[in-house]
Design a protein around this motif. Structure first.
Motif, mmCIF file in Angstrom:
data_model
loop_
_atom_site.group_PDB
_atom_site.id
_atom_site.type_symbol
_atom_site.label_atom_id
_atom_site.label_comp_id
_atom_site.label_asym_id
_atom_site.label_seq_id
_atom_site.Cartn_x
_atom_site.Cartn_y
_atom_site.Cartn_z
ATOM 1 N N ASP A 195 0.843 -1.201 0.000
ATOM 2 C CA ASP A 195 0.000 0.000 0.000
ATOM 3 C C ASP A 195 0.881 1.254 0.000
ATOM 4 O O ASP A 195 1.238 1.752 -1.038
ATOM 5 N N SER A 274 -15.560 10.895 -0.608
ATOM 6 C CA SER A 274 -16.456 10.740 0.542
ATOM 7 C C SER A 274 -16.465 9.327 1.092
ATOM 8 O O SER A 274 -17.288 9.001 1.943
ATOM 9 N N TYR A 275 -15.563 8.488 0.621
ATOM 10 C CA TYR A 275 -15.507 7.132 1.169
ATOM 11 C C TYR A 275 -14.794 7.096 2.519
ATOM 12 O O TYR A 275 -14.810 6.098 3.208
ATOM 13 N N SER A 303 -5.677 1.756 -8.850
ATOM 14 C CA SER A 303 -6.365 2.248 -10.047
ATOM 15 C C SER A 303 -6.258 3.763 -10.189
ATOM 16 O O SER A 303 -6.138 4.289 -11.299
ATOM 17 N N VAL A 304 -6.283 4.479 -9.080
ATOM 18 C CA VAL A 304 -6.176 5.940 -9.147
ATOM 19 C C VAL A 304 -4.822 6.358 -9.736
ATOM 20 O O VAL A 304 -4.717 7.365 -10.434
ATOM 21 N N GLU A 344 -17.818 8.425 -8.410
ATOM 22 C CA GLU A 344 -19.005 7.598 -8.596
ATOM 23 C C GLU A 344 -19.343 6.889 -7.292
ATOM 24 O O GLU A 344 -18.460 6.525 -6.520
ATOM 25 N N ASN A 345 -20.615 6.718 -7.067
ATOM 26 C CA ASN A 345 -21.079 5.953 -5.907
ATOM 27 C C ASN A 345 -20.569 6.523 -4.581
ATOM 28 O O ASN A 345 -19.943 5.826 -3.790
ATOM 29 N N PRO A 346 -20.829 7.775 -4.339
ATOM 30 C CA PRO A 346 -20.322 8.394 -3.113
ATOM 31 C C PRO A 346 -21.079 7.945 -1.879
ATOM 32 O O PRO A 346 -22.097 7.246 -1.970
ATOM 33 N N GLU A 374 -25.915 9.607 -7.442
ATOM 34 C CA GLU A 374 -25.118 8.557 -8.083
ATOM 35 C C GLU A 374 -23.649 8.934 -8.187
ATOM 36 O O GLU A 374 -22.772 8.076 -8.222
ATOM 37 N N GLU A 456 -7.701 2.341 -19.412
ATOM 38 C CA GLU A 456 -7.397 0.970 -19.819
ATOM 39 C C GLU A 456 -6.247 0.905 -20.817
ATOM 40 O O GLU A 456 -5.716 -0.176 -21.086
ATOM 41 N N ARG A 465 5.577 -6.945 -5.476
ATOM 42 C CA ARG A 465 6.655 -7.872 -5.115
ATOM 43 C C ARG A 465 7.662 -8.044 -6.243
ATOM 44 O O ARG A 465 8.781 -8.494 -6.027
ATOM 45 N N PRO B 35 -19.447 6.753 5.082
ATOM 46 C CA PRO B 35 -17.980 6.798 4.956
ATOM 47 C C PRO B 35 -17.308 5.929 6.016
ATOM 48 O O PRO B 35 -17.807 5.800 7.135
ATOM 49 N N GLN B 36 -16.183 5.360 5.656
ATOM 50 C CA GLN B 36 -15.399 4.624 6.630
ATOM 51 C C GLN B 36 -14.775 5.611 7.622
ATOM 52 O O GLN B 36 -14.523 6.758 7.282
ATOM 53 N N CYS B 164 -23.975 -0.140 -5.939
ATOM 54 C CA CYS B 164 -23.066 0.191 -7.034
ATOM 55 C C CYS B 164 -21.747 0.617 -6.406
ATOM 56 O O CYS B 164 -21.696 1.625 -5.683
ATOM 57 N N VAL B 166 -18.954 1.367 -3.987
ATOM 58 C CA VAL B 166 -18.991 1.573 -2.537
ATOM 59 C C VAL B 166 -20.086 2.544 -2.131
ATOM 60 O O VAL B 166 -20.074 3.082 -1.032
ATOM 61 N N SER B 167 -21.043 2.771 -2.993
ATOM 62 C CA SER B 167 -22.117 3.729 -2.691
ATOM 63 C C SER B 167 -22.789 3.417 -1.359
ATOM 64 O O SER B 167 -22.929 2.267 -0.958
ATOM 65 N N PRO B 178 -24.245 3.547 -12.569
ATOM 66 C CA PRO B 178 -23.754 4.555 -13.492
ATOM 67 C C PRO B 178 -22.371 4.204 -14.023
ATOM 68 O O PRO B 178 -21.559 3.572 -13.324
#
Lengths: 507, 283
Positions: A195, A274-275, A303-304, A344-346, A374, A456, A465, B35-36, B164, B166-167, B178
């Motif tokens: 990480d 917002s995760y 991915s970011v 997406e998916n906040p 969304e 992609e 590793r 949120p976590q 969808c 982590v919504s 989406p």
């Protein structure tokens, strides 16, 4: 190395049963939580004694400590000759065979002094104000062997300093502080981790300095979920990571200065989402750094990092950041790009600007919105980009972009930079930091949304590793490692004279 | 109430739901989302280990006796494997000392073709409102099942849900997502243990239930971490999806505690008891 698991299983079962007994016993006056964790002396961690020079403890007055690396910018290195009485000093392996055992035996204020060797440990620290130091940065090596998670993890213990050692091959992080007030990582080397390299989360009042991080899939350095953070990253090198720096929802007296971010997928990437708590990212000050060639295709990467690849300094959905006097060159996309983050998916909605000054401790208690959309478009807003020297960018040396928002409304400004290309064109005329701007904001738009479709096509992430990395360098030791007194992280962050920082010379 | 009773009966195949006194705790009070970092947690991110028509909890020793499952974590799991054989076995989790096993049914497209998950995340937290300082680590060899493999209707959103990515938005069946959003199956496990048994096959005498209003019932007084297992799938059209266990509403999950027990105890103490977010899942 072969480690028997049997004693550990027995202890684990015993601990579980003890906890069950406590919970089921009906003794409301003896909650489990108020008990300290059981002593781990009976359950040594999977640790080999040092396998180099393991026949003798290191003479603290021997070796190269003190020979190298006093670069004159750390004037607070003690140097009162050490404590010959060894009071408050715990030596590894002389006093305790493992770092974990030494840490568990320590009391606040103690110095844990580690002799050269390879330590196969994942050390957890839960005692405040310890100083954990390697006698030799390059020869005190914590090796996770791709099985252990963190080299040193500080869990809610305030004021812990970790100095002068190396962590390699951890499945998560090299050096990690979480939930603390007061942290310091000095003269650390993190190399090849799953990480982060050197990492502070949900923590305030700290600094990372004179350190090196390479081969992390996420970021070499990370400070996140804090406002105000009151933290400094100073004189570090970050290379061949997914991101050189990442800091989600961090800021407020957070300085990234006089450091080098090179040959990562992307360089300095403060970001919003917002995760986790305390959005948006705000008020990070990025001054006097050398940021170059962050297009590296063969690193480990989340991915970011694929999305951000080819950019030097890239606040994604960040606000009120200051980016001044950095030297930035050789990037496939932008040198300095203020870009949106389309989340997406906040998990919540975007807080209004009047909330951007609220401290994280207060903001985190807010209820989450009942109606979550969304997606969220976190626009880069009110950032200042001044006096940077930027060149050799594939798309634009300086850029600001959104995904539909009128860029003229975002309040970002650009002045006194040295550059060739911008997006939109004539950016310093459109958005000067002093006075009114003029021009056509739609001319030369970066159209950054296309980056999403190009992910992609980016070179795939490489397993951490196996990623090709530069050989782990031999780096300066802290001054007087063997003799300097304990210095817990109670005097952090260091004071930085921002006005005195100049644009770095090109290497 | 009728719905709850129906759920109790239906869950019998998974051995989860049973006695009348525990009916009130057949599901958490509300879905766990947001949120976590709002409550302490530790997590493990795990790649797919293997697929098999096995269920070592519900059909131990009977290879091929189950609908198809996708397994995460411990790579040594078979229909007849024993707990001791799991210890020290390889794992697909990034937390290498998490040698537990997690499994769910497999998502199928309208033609019945398997849609392979991209991975899973196991979140370990206190149940809603539960005092995090009182949590007890799972005992070695604890087995749990959550959700209803034979549900004939919608299950409580707080036990089995879809989202969808982590919504924070949960739904009882997959919805149109989406953009390039992944599709996530979330299964929330019981967080109160009877303190004695590691498994009960009888639906009338279960060993784990859910807390309510932050409390565990007298019958199951031991608060344990609430495991939320999130299984991620690639972007997919939600129309016509089903599970290998039957209708799309038959979502469920299984957990077998074969963690390195010392590490599990350590994480419960150092992360959950101390109120620490030990790690977060980025997306």
């Amino acid at each position: 190395m072969t480690v028997s698991t049997r004693p550990r299983r027995i202890v684990g079962l015993a601990a579980t049963l003890a906890l069950v007994a406590a919970a089921c016993g009906g003794d409301d006056d003896s909650p489990v939580a108020t008990d300290p964790p059981p002593a781990t002396e009976a359950a040594p961690d999977p640790t080999d004694p040092p396998d180099e020079d393991d026949d003798e403890p290191v003479d603290p007055d021997d070796g190269d400590a003190g020979d190298a690396g006093d670069d004159g910018d750390d004037g607070d290195d003690g140097g009162d000759g050490g404590d010959t009485g060894r009071s408050g000093i715990i030596e590894v392996p002389a006093d305790h065979e493992t770092i974990q055992a030494a840490v568990d035996a320590a009391e606040p204020g103690d110095l844990i002094l580690i002799a050269p060797g390879v330590y196969h440990e994942a050390v957890d620290v839960t005692t405040d104000e310890l100083t954990i130091r390697g006698v030799d940065r390059n020869e005190v090596v914590l090796d996770g062997e791709f099985e252990l998670d963190n080299g040193i993890r500080v869990l809610g213990a305030n004021g812990v300093a970790v100095e002068n050692m190396t962590a390699v091959n951890y499945s998560r992080n090299g050096f990690y502080w979480t939930g603390v007030q007061g942290f310091r990582g000095s003269y650390l080397t993190s190399y090849r981790t799953g990480d982060y390299g050197i990492y502070a989360f949900d923590s305030t009042d700290g600094q990372f300095e004179h350190s090196y991080a390479a081969g992390s899939a996420d970021a070499g350095y990370y400070i996140g979920q804090c406002f105000p953070c009151n933290a400094v990253i100073f004189d570090v090198i970050s290379e061949h990571n997914g991101l050189g720096y990442s800091g989600t929802n961090a800021g407020g007296n957070l300085l990234i200065v006089n450091s080098t971010f090179r040959n990562n997928r992307a360089g300095i990437v403060p970001n919003t989402g917002s995760y986790q708590l305390c959005y948006p990212e705000r008020e990070t000050t990025i001054v006097g750094n050398t940021v170059h060639s962050n297009n590296q295709p063969d690193t480990p990467a989340i991915s970011v990092a694929l999305l951000a690849m080819g950019n030097g300094i890239l606040p994604a959905g960040g606000v009120r950041n200051t980016i001044e006097r950095n030297l930035v060159f050789d990037h496939d996309r932008t040198g300095i790009g203020l870009v949106p983050f389309l989340e997406e998916n906040p998990n919540d909605v975007i807080p209004p600007p009047e909330d951007w000054d609220r401290p994280c401790d207060e903001q985190r208690l807010d209820p989450v919105a009942d109606d979550v959309p969304e997606s969220l478009l976190w626009d880069p807003s009110e950032n200042r980009v001044v006096g940077n020297v930027v060149s050799e960018s594939g798309e634009a040396d300086l850029a600001v972009a959104s995904a539909g928002t009128d860029l003229s409304t975002l309040g970002n400004c650009f002045s006194d930079n040295t550059f060739t290309t911008t997006a939109p064109t004539e950016l310093e005329t459109l958005a000067p930091c002093d006075g009114e701007g003029s021009g056509d904001w739609t001319d030369g738009d970066l159209e950054v949304i296309r980056w999403l479709g190009e992910v992609e096509t980016r070179p795939a992430a490489v397993d951490y590793r196996e990623a090709a990395l530069p050989e782990r360098p031999v780096l300066d030791n802290m001054p007087d490692a063997a003799s300097a007194p304990a210095r817990p992280a109670v005097d952090v962050p260091m004071t930085i004279d921002l006005d005195a920082i100049e644009v770095p010379e090109r290497p | 109430m009728a719905g709850v009773l129906a759920l109790s009966a239906a869950l019998s195949s998974c051995g989860v739901v049973g006695t009348a006194d525990a009916v009130a705790n057949a599901a958490p009070d509300a879905p766990i989302n947001g949120p976590q970092g709002r409550v302490p947690q530790f997590i493990a991110s795990c790649a797919v280990s293997h697929f098999a028509f096995d269920d070592p909890i519900v059909h131990p020793g009977h290879a091929g006796a189950s609908h198809q499952h996708v397994f995460f974590g411990n790579e040594a799991v078979t229909a007849s494997v024993g707990y001791d054989e799991l210890l020290g076995a390889p794992t697909t989790c990034d937390q290498r000392l998490d040698t537990a096993s997690y499994w769910t049914p497999v998502l199928l497209d309208p033609r019945g073709q398997r849609i392979d998950p991209t991975g899973a995340v196991a979140y370990y937290r206190p149940g809603a409102g539960v005092d995090h300082t009182t949590l007890v680590p799972y005992p070695p060899d604890l087995k749990m099942v959550a959700g209803d493999a034979e549900a004939d209707g919608e299950q409580p959103l707080s036990v089995v849900a879809w989202s969808c990515g982590v919504s924070a938005v949960r739904s009882v069946v997959p919805t149109e997502c989406p953009g390039r959003s992944t599709l996530r199956l979330l299964v929330t496990f019981p967080d109160c243990w009877d303190g004695e048994r590691t498994w009960t096959a009888s639906p009338d005498d279960r060993h784990v239930v859910y807390s309510s209003a932050g409390e565990c019932p007298d019958s199951h007084p031991v608060p344990i971490p609430q495991l939320q297992l999130a299984v991620d799938h690639p972007p997919v059209d939600p129309d016509g999806l089903s599970l290998s266990s039957g209708a799309i509403t038959t979502g469920h999950g299984d957990f077998w505690n074969a963690w390195d027990q010392d590490k599990l105890v350590n994480e419960v103490q150092n992360c959950l008891h101390r109120g620490i977010t030990c790690n977060v899942s980025a997306n």
